[in-house]
Design an enzyme around this catalytic site. Structure first.
Site, mmCIF file in Angstrom:
data_model
loop_
_atom_site.group_PDB
_atom_site.id
_atom_site.type_symbol
_atom_site.label_atom_id
_atom_site.label_comp_id
_atom_site.label_asym_id
_atom_site.label_seq_id
_atom_site.Cartn_x
_atom_site.Cartn_y
_atom_site.Cartn_z
ATOM 1 N N GLY A 8 42.819 50.945 43.489
ATOM 2 C CA GLY A 8 42.576 50.602 44.981
ATOM 3 C C GLY A 8 41.992 49.156 45.043
ATOM 4 O O GLY A 8 40.968 49.213 44.348
ATOM 5 N N LYS A 9 42.062 48.126 46.222
ATOM 6 C CA LYS A 9 41.404 47.730 46.667
ATOM 7 C C LYS A 9 41.724 47.543 47.751
ATOM 8 O O LYS A 9 43.384 47.877 48.478
ATOM 9 C CB LYS A 9 41.966 46.419 45.687
ATOM 10 C CG LYS A 9 40.593 45.686 45.917
ATOM 11 C CD LYS A 9 39.918 46.085 44.961
ATOM 12 C CE LYS A 9 38.313 44.720 44.892
ATOM 13 N NZ LYS A 9 38.030 44.741 43.989
ATOM 14 N N GLY A 10 40.923 46.594 49.055
ATOM 15 C CA GLY A 10 41.183 46.497 50.809
ATOM 16 C C GLY A 10 40.791 45.114 50.591
ATOM 17 O O GLY A 10 39.449 44.454 50.332
ATOM 18 N N VAL A 25 45.350 48.217 49.344
ATOM 19 C CA VAL A 25 46.095 48.731 48.520
ATOM 20 C C VAL A 25 45.786 49.889 47.814
ATOM 21 O O VAL A 25 45.131 50.514 47.283
ATOM 22 C CB VAL A 25 47.002 47.133 47.508
ATOM 23 C CG1 VAL A 25 48.060 47.583 46.476
ATOM 24 C CG2 VAL A 25 46.892 46.526 48.656
#
Ligand code: NAD
Length: 417
Positions: A106-108, A61
């Site tokens: 962001g992050k995953g 995201v």
């Protein structure tokens, strides 16, 4: 403003809304900043060691990229969900903005249980996940980093997979790499160093002498351990430390260096002979000046907040205080330095790693620490001034600083349509 559902993301929105109201944020910008820019869902088929094929779901995201490339970790865990990844990406947006670095958030995450997978399976999953999101990441677009269950080795595989696809070595696509592969000196100690600086600056603000403070720390890992060591070096007394197994207490101050050596051999502070045993839940009510939660989320709750005697709480961990406990602490005049400020030195040094990789020129550890000191003091000052200006707690102030910085640039850039 936005329709809030029961979720981690709705918790983020509550904190956002409180600050946005005080800022009198206009409805249009409010809407933009409460929606993720991009949410990617991918399926990653992997041949497991037993020959069978499994398909893992992964997310990346990019919550907001107004200030620069998205920045944030990748976690491998069975409980990963799109809602959680989106909330974490939003928090990274605010953390980068508070730290005043040119990154978005962001992050995953990948839904998997790495404790039940071999190294080969984890490597295969990492490389396939990167291949699936490859068009979205890159030094100018989105720069991942380690998070829960990912580490320097994972970052090395990501860097290698990306480099193979683009045809040349691109170290700046991820941070948190091994130093030999373009990582930054000082990165491992950076978050603890920032916690030390936040503690020192809080004492200065409240007219307390750091050398006379008694400090209790929850967690003795990367953040808690380094914070305790650096604070002891500054002359503070670390009187208590707890971890997953138990705790240790010494009114005269623990020998933190010896404790480090003990933990390296025993993986816990419990049983350290340089103090008395301490039950983990007794940490909160100790007669100390500073409390540093540096382990897990949701540790300070309405069940223990009333016991707290400390004047200052520095949130080394992410989300260690529940919202109702936070209000309680604020009503009692306890000075809480929120996670998005207190542990932001980690991402600030990731920014330094990205700068050095792009520059192709690496700084000494002393240079990294000097720049970190300047950035952390700048961030602390901005939040403190905002808290005094609006007469709000430091958490709300940190959100105000962050939202304002992203909002100003959003307005200046205007609407592309
Ligand atoms: P770590 O794994 O190195 O250390 C965690 C510590 O918490 C260990 O000492 C462990 O024993 C202790 N712990 C685990 N369960 C516990 C329990 N139930 N009660 C008490 N102690 C317990 O992790 P870390 O990197 O130090 O991260 C700690 C927190 O800081 C996390 O919330 C993380 O998200 C946050 N954080 C870390 C960084 C970083 O650069 N490492 C940056 C920003 C935020």
């Amino acid at each position: 403003m936005a329709a809030h559902k029961e979720s981690v993301f709705s918790a983020m929105l509550e904190e956002f809304d409180a600050a946005a109201h005080i800022l009198n944020l206009e409805p249009g910008i409010w809407k933009i900043l409460t929606h993720p820019k991009r949410q990617i869902t991918v399926s990653c088929p992997i041949q497991m060691d037993n020959g069978e094929i499994e398909v893992f779901t992964g997310y990346r995201v990019q919550y907001n990229i107004t200030l620069g490339p998205a920045k944030g970790g990748i976690r491998f865990h069975p409980s990963v969900s799109l809602d959680e990844v989106t909330a974490l990406a939003a928090w990274m947006t605010w953390k980068c903005a508070v730290a005043h670095i040119p990154f978005g958030g962001g992050k995953g995450g990948v839904i998997c249980d790495p404790t039940k997978m071999s190294q080969r399976e984890i490597e295969a999953l990492t490389r396939r996940y990167v291949a699936e999101i490859i068009d979205a990441i890159g030094p100018e677009k989105d720069v991942p980093a380690p998070d829960v269950n990912t580490n320097e080795q994972t970052m090395a595989w990501i860097m290698d997979t990306y480099s193979m696809h683009v045809g040349h070595t691109t170290t700046s696509v991820v941070t948190g790499k091994p130093v030999e592969l373009g990582g930054s000196l000082g990165r491992r100690e950076a978050t603890g160093r920032g916690v030390m600086i936040a503690t020192r600056e809080s004492c200065k603000h409240l007219g307390m002498d750091l050398q006379k403070t008694r400090i209790a720390v929850q967690g003795f890992g990367n953040v808690g351990g380094i914070s305790a060591l650096l604070l002891a070096e500054q002359g503070a007394r670390i009187v208590a430390v707890t971890d997953w197994k138990g705790g240790v207490y010494n009114e005269k101050g623990l020998d933190v260096q010896n404790l480090f050596e003990y933990v390296q051999q025993n993986r816990t502070v419990a049983g350290f002979t340089g103090g008395d045993p301490l039950a983990s839940d007794k940490l909160w009510g100790l007669d100390v000046d500073v409390l540093i939660p540096a382990a897990l989320e949701n540790q300070i709750t309405m069940t223990n907040a009333a016991e707290i005697k400390a004047r200052i709480i520095i949130e080394g961990a992410n989300g260690p205080t529940t919202p109702d406990a936070n209000d309680h602490l604020h009503s009692r005049g306890i000075f809480v330095v929120p996670d998005i400020l207190a542990n932001s030195s980690g991402v600030t040094t990731s920014y330094f790693e990205w700068v050095q990789d792009r520059y192709g020129y690496f700084w000494t550890e002393a240079e990294v620490n000097q720049r970190l000191e300047a950035k952390m003091c700048e961030a602390f000052d901005a939040v403190l001034k905002t808290s005094l200006k609006y007469k709000v707690d430091m958490r709300t102030a940190a959100y105000i600083v962050a939202i304002n910085r992203v909002a100003i640039v959003t307005r200046m850039r205007g609407m592309y349509a």
